[in-house]
Design a protein around this motif. Structure first.
Motif, PDB file in Angstrom:
ATOM      1  N   LEU A 245       0.812  -1.214   0.000  1.00 25.19           N
ATOM      2  CA  LEU A 245       0.000   0.000   0.000  1.00 25.19           C
ATOM      3  C   LEU A 245       0.848   1.267   0.000  1.00 25.19           C
ATOM      4  O   LEU A 245       0.657   2.157  -0.836  1.00 25.19           O
ATOM      5  N   GLU A 246       1.780   1.376   0.944  1.00 26.33           N
ATOM      6  CA  GLU A 246       2.565   2.601   1.054  1.00 26.33           C
ATOM      7  C   GLU A 246       3.424   2.819  -0.195  1.00 26.33           C
ATOM      8  O   GLU A 246       3.500   3.919  -0.731  1.00 26.33           O
ATOM      9  N   THR A 247       4.064   1.741  -0.650  1.00 24.90           N
ATOM     10  CA  THR A 247       4.937   1.860  -1.815  1.00 24.90           C
ATOM     11  C   THR A 247       4.155   2.238  -3.070  1.00 24.90           C
ATOM     12  O   THR A 247       4.564   3.127  -3.836  1.00 24.90           O
ATOM     13  N   MET A 248       3.014   1.590  -3.283  1.00 25.43           N
ATOM     14  CA  MET A 248       2.256   1.873  -4.499  1.00 25.43           C
ATOM     15  C   MET A 248       1.567   3.239  -4.440  1.00 25.43           C
ATOM     16  O   MET A 248       1.363   3.883  -5.476  1.00 25.43           O
ATOM     17  N   THR A 249       1.229   3.702  -3.239  1.00 21.31           N
ATOM     18  CA  THR A 249       0.707   5.065  -3.117  1.00 21.31           C
ATOM     19  C   THR A 249       1.758   6.073  -3.555  1.00 21.31           C
ATOM     20  O   THR A 249       1.482   6.998  -4.338  1.00 21.31           O
ATOM     21  N   ASN A 250       2.981   5.891  -3.072  1.00 18.07           N
ATOM     22  CA  ASN A 250       4.068   6.779  -3.483  1.00 18.07           C
ATOM     23  C   ASN A 250       4.405   6.609  -4.960  1.00 18.07           C
ATOM     24  O   ASN A 250       4.767   7.578  -5.646  1.00 18.07           O
ATOM     25  N   ALA A 251       4.295   5.385  -5.465  1.00 19.15           N
ATOM     26  CA  ALA A 251       4.574   5.147  -6.883  1.00 19.15           C
ATOM     27  C   ALA A 251       3.575   5.889  -7.765  1.00 19.15           C
ATOM     28  O   ALA A 251       3.953   6.470  -8.795  1.00 19.15           O
ATOM     29  N   GLN A 252       2.312   5.876  -7.373  1.00 21.11           N
ATOM     30  CA  GLN A 252       1.298   6.592  -8.151  1.00 21.11           C
ATOM     31  C   GLN A 252       1.537   8.105  -8.088  1.00 21.11           C
ATOM     32  O   GLN A 252       1.330   8.826  -9.071  1.00 21.11           O
ATOM     33  N   THR A 253       1.980   8.575  -6.929  1.00 19.46           N
ATOM     34  CA  THR A 253       2.322  10.000  -6.811  1.00 19.46           C
ATOM     35  C   THR A 253       3.484  10.341  -7.739  1.00 19.46           C
ATOM     36  O   THR A 253       3.484  11.379  -8.413  1.00 19.46           O
ATOM     37  N   ALA A 254       4.482   9.465  -7.785  1.00 25.06           N
ATOM     38  CA  ALA A 254       5.638   9.680  -8.664  1.00 25.06           C
ATOM     39  C   ALA A 254       5.206   9.667 -10.128  1.00 25.06           C
ATOM     40  O   ALA A 254       5.691  10.474 -10.946  1.00 25.06           O
ATOM     41  N   ARG A 255       4.300   8.761 -10.461  1.00 20.38           N
ATOM     42  CA  ARG A 255       3.816   8.668 -11.840  1.00 20.38           C
ATOM     43  C   ARG A 255       3.122   9.965 -12.254  1.00 20.38           C
ATOM     44  O   ARG A 255       3.364  10.498 -13.352  1.00 20.38           O
ATOM     45  N   ALA A 256       2.266  10.467 -11.373  1.00 22.56           N
ATOM     46  CA  ALA A 256       1.554  11.708 -11.674  1.00 22.56           C
ATOM     47  C   ALA A 256       2.519  12.883 -11.791  1.00 22.56           C
ATOM     48  O   ALA A 256       2.374  13.750 -12.669  1.00 22.56           O
ATOM     49  N   TRP A 257       3.526  12.932 -10.913  1.00 25.52           N
ATOM     50  CA  TRP A 257       4.516  14.017 -10.950  1.00 25.52           C
ATOM     51  C   TRP A 257       5.293  13.991 -12.260  1.00 25.52           C
ATOM     52  O   TRP A 257       5.515  15.028 -12.890  1.00 25.52           O
ATOM     53  N   LEU A 258       5.706  12.792 -12.664  1.00 22.57           N
ATOM     54  CA  LEU A 258       6.477  12.678 -13.896  1.00 22.57           C
ATOM     55  C   LEU A 258       5.640  13.087 -15.109  1.00 22.57           C
ATOM     56  O   LEU A 258       6.105  13.863 -15.958  1.00 22.57           O
ATOM     57  N   LEU A 259       4.408  12.576 -15.204  1.00 18.71           N
ATOM     58  CA  LEU A 259       3.558  12.901 -16.356  1.00 18.71           C
ATOM     59  C   LEU A 259       3.243  14.393 -16.402  1.00 18.71           C
ATOM     60  O   LEU A 259       3.179  14.992 -17.479  1.00 18.71           O
ATOM     61  N   SER A 260       3.070  14.997 -15.231  1.00 19.72           N
ATOM     62  CA  SER A 260       2.809  16.428 -15.185  1.00 19.72           C
ATOM     63  C   SER A 260       3.981  17.212 -15.747  1.00 19.72           C
ATOM     64  O   SER A 260       3.804  18.238 -16.418  1.00 19.72           O
ATOM     65  N   GLY A 261       5.195  16.723 -15.503  1.00 21.48           N
ATOM     66  CA  GLY A 261       6.379  17.418 -15.973  1.00 21.48           C
ATOM     67  C   GLY A 261       6.751  17.108 -17.408  1.00 21.48           C
ATOM     68  O   GLY A 261       7.583  17.788 -17.998  1.00 21.48           O
ATOM     69  N   LEU A 262       6.143  16.051 -17.968  1.00 23.05           N
ATOM     70  CA  LEU A 262       6.473  15.642 -19.334  1.00 23.05           C
ATOM     71  C   LEU A 262       5.229  15.649 -20.221  1.00 23.05           C
ATOM     72  O   LEU A 262       5.062  14.788 -21.090  1.00 23.05           O
ATOM     73  N   GLU A 263       4.354  16.609 -19.978  1.00 22.63           N
ATOM     74  CA  GLU A 263       3.196  16.890 -20.830  1.00 22.63           C
ATOM     75  C   GLU A 263       2.251  15.702 -20.960  1.00 22.63           C
ATOM     76  O   GLU A 263       1.579  15.524 -21.983  1.00 22.63           O
ATOM     77  N   GLY A 264       2.208  14.870 -19.927  1.00 18.53           N
ATOM     78  CA  GLY A 264       1.231  13.785 -19.886  1.00 18.53           C
ATOM     79  C   GLY A 264       1.474  12.653 -20.854  1.00 18.53           C
ATOM     80  O   GLY A 264       0.577  11.816 -21.073  1.00 18.53           O
ATOM     81  N   ASP A 265       2.649  12.548 -21.427  1.00 17.09           N
ATOM     82  CA  ASP A 265       2.939  11.492 -22.409  1.00 17.09           C
ATOM     83  C   ASP A 265       3.135  10.152 -21.690  1.00 17.09           C
ATOM     84  O   ASP A 265       4.144   9.934 -21.011  1.00 17.09           O
ATOM     85  N   GLN A 266       2.191   9.227 -21.830  1.00 16.08           N
ATOM     86  CA  GLN A 266       2.229   7.943 -21.133  1.00 16.08           C
ATOM     87  C   GLN A 266       3.464   7.117 -21.507  1.00 16.08           C
ATOM     88  O   GLN A 266       3.925   6.293 -20.711  1.00 16.08           O
ATOM     89  N   GLN A 267       3.987   7.312 -22.704  1.00 16.03           N
ATOM     90  CA  GLN A 267       5.158   6.548 -23.126  1.00 16.03           C
ATOM     91  C   GLN A 267       6.396   6.895 -22.302  1.00 16.03           C
ATOM     92  O   GLN A 267       7.372   6.138 -22.302  1.00 16.03           O
TER      93      GLN A 267
END
Length: 417
Positions: A245-267
């Motif tokens: 739970l804790e790790t995947m919560t932080n992982a999802q936060t990291a995913r959102a942060w990265l996509l926000s900084g890279l114009e939402g490109d899922q690739q």
């Protein structure tokens, strides 16, 4: 390996109310020996009588009575030097403690662990962290299969990835070089890697930034990425099941942060995330290329996992050659523990002293005070390693333990502590 342990000082805190009616495991490297009849063993009774003779002896008297005590109570193995002369013991104490170990079947338990027997009886698993640092030509069987080739196959993949990342051959989604590596995990997936990274920081690649995120409180993540560029950042998601739970919560936060900084490109996910896991399906759903998933096995306990793929962040930091040197040091100590007579065996002697203080003197805590600043995370690592291993409340046959099974470990770097 020596760098992980050098300069550590520990001190026992003994309350006024002493007791001899408690028992603990005699080593921190094997699963707990059945303790149902421990206090009824002859060796235990002999130690109880002996305790009354030595409990009030002062160290000054012990050294005066044995001027060569500083040589008699020292050991060396695998590059480590152990001086245990400043303990409230005599030669008879050690003889009696070794007698307890032998009567308790410690040698048989050590052999069973190294054989790959399923000594984790609750999960019916082997306990083979020792296989993670075995040499390439070794043979260690689990259910009749030699697991060493699989271990080295993963180590080779880790080394290839680490070399590409360190050299700049691996690029982020925008073509920029990766300069920041953040490990996201918790428990053994965090404490081991961060401890090893800090201990071996002298050998780390200083042009790169390494950080570790474990707390589900968002502040931990926010501070870790505050000054980082997403296009230059790689996340390592360390979760065997990829459901923690804790790790995947932080992982999802990291995913959102990265996509926000890279114009939402899922690739972009595949170029900025890798996984240490066994759950290929969920890893792929997250967006991570399973070619960049590094596995480990159910016979690796989390608190012992720093020498598995969980140590990927450490390998990237210090380089594959230094990482393999660390594994060689761990293997040297494994072999010492497996083969050395108890009276010359560093882990056994330290484990027996833990019995002596916790269960006869009633010392309930151990302060670990490393005077080497590089070892600042060693006490936190030991807290999980020792207390999760030894803090059992039932015996192997399911009976409730009515006595202590290990002290509380705590500490800070030397003078701070």
């Amino acid at each position: 390996m020596a760098a992980l342990y050098a300069g550590v000082h520990s001190k026992r805190f003994i309350p006024n109310d002493t007791t001899i009616e408690r028992v603990t495991d005699v080593t921190q490297q094997v699963e707990p020996i059945s303790k149902r009849q421990a206090t009824k063993r002859q060796a235990w009774r002999d130690l109880g009588v002996h305790y009354k003779k030595v409990r009030d002896l002062h160290l000054r008297d012990l050294f005066a009575n044995d001027p060569e005590r500083g040589e008699h109570f020292t050991l060396q193995a695998a590059g480590l030097y152990l001086d245990y002369s400043k303990n409230r013991i005599t030669a008879e104490t050690i003889d009696l403690l070794i007698g307890l170990a032998e009567e308790s079947g410690l040698r048989e338990r050590i052999d069973a662990m190294f054989r790959g027997d399923k000594i984790n009886v609750t999960e019916k698993r082997a306990v083979l962290h020792t296989a993670l640092r075995a040499p390439r030509d070794a043979s260690i069987l689990v259910d009749g299969k030699n697991v060493v080739p699989e271990v080295h196959a993963v180590l080779d993949r880790m080394a290839d990835f680490a070399n590409r990342l360190r050299s700049g051959a691996w690029k982020g989604h925008t073509g920029k070089r990766i300069r920041n590596v953040l490990n996201i995990g918790i428990g053994g997936s965090d404490l081991g890697p961060v401890m090893a990274y800090e201990a071996l920081k002298h050998y780390s690649e200083r042009t790169m930034t390494f950080r570790f995120i474990s707390n589900v409180d968002g502040t931990d993540f926010a501070e870790a990425v505050r000054d980082l560029d997403p296009s230059e950042t790689l996340f390592i998601i360390s979760s065997k099941t990829f459901t923690t739970l804790e790790t995947m919560t932080n992982a999802q936060t990291a995913r959102a942060w990265l996509l926000s900084g890279l114009e939402g490109d899922q690739q972009a996910i595949a170029k900025h995330f890798v996984a240490v896991s066994t759950n290929a399906s969920d890893v792929a759903k997250f967006g991570i290329d399973t070619a960049n998933m590094f596995e480990f096995w159910d016979w690796v306990g989390g608190r012992y996992s720093m020498s598995s793929a969980i140590g990927l962040s450490t390998m990237i930091a210090i380089g594959p050659d230094n990482f393999h040197d660390m594994l060689a040091g761990l293997h040297a100590m494994d072999e010492h523990f497996r083969t050395a007579p108890f009276e010359q065996n560093l882990p056994v002697i330290m484990g027996l002293l833990a019995v002596w203080y916790n269960d006869f003197f009633g010392a309930q805590t151990v302060a670990v005070l490393p005077y080497e600043q590089y070892l600042k995370r060693f006490p936190a690592y030991l807290q999980q390693l020792t207390m999760e291993s030894n803090g059992k409340h039932v015996t192997l046959d399911g009976k409730k333990v009515a006595h202590q099974t290990g002290p509380v470990y705590w500490g800070e770097p030397g003078t701070n502590g």
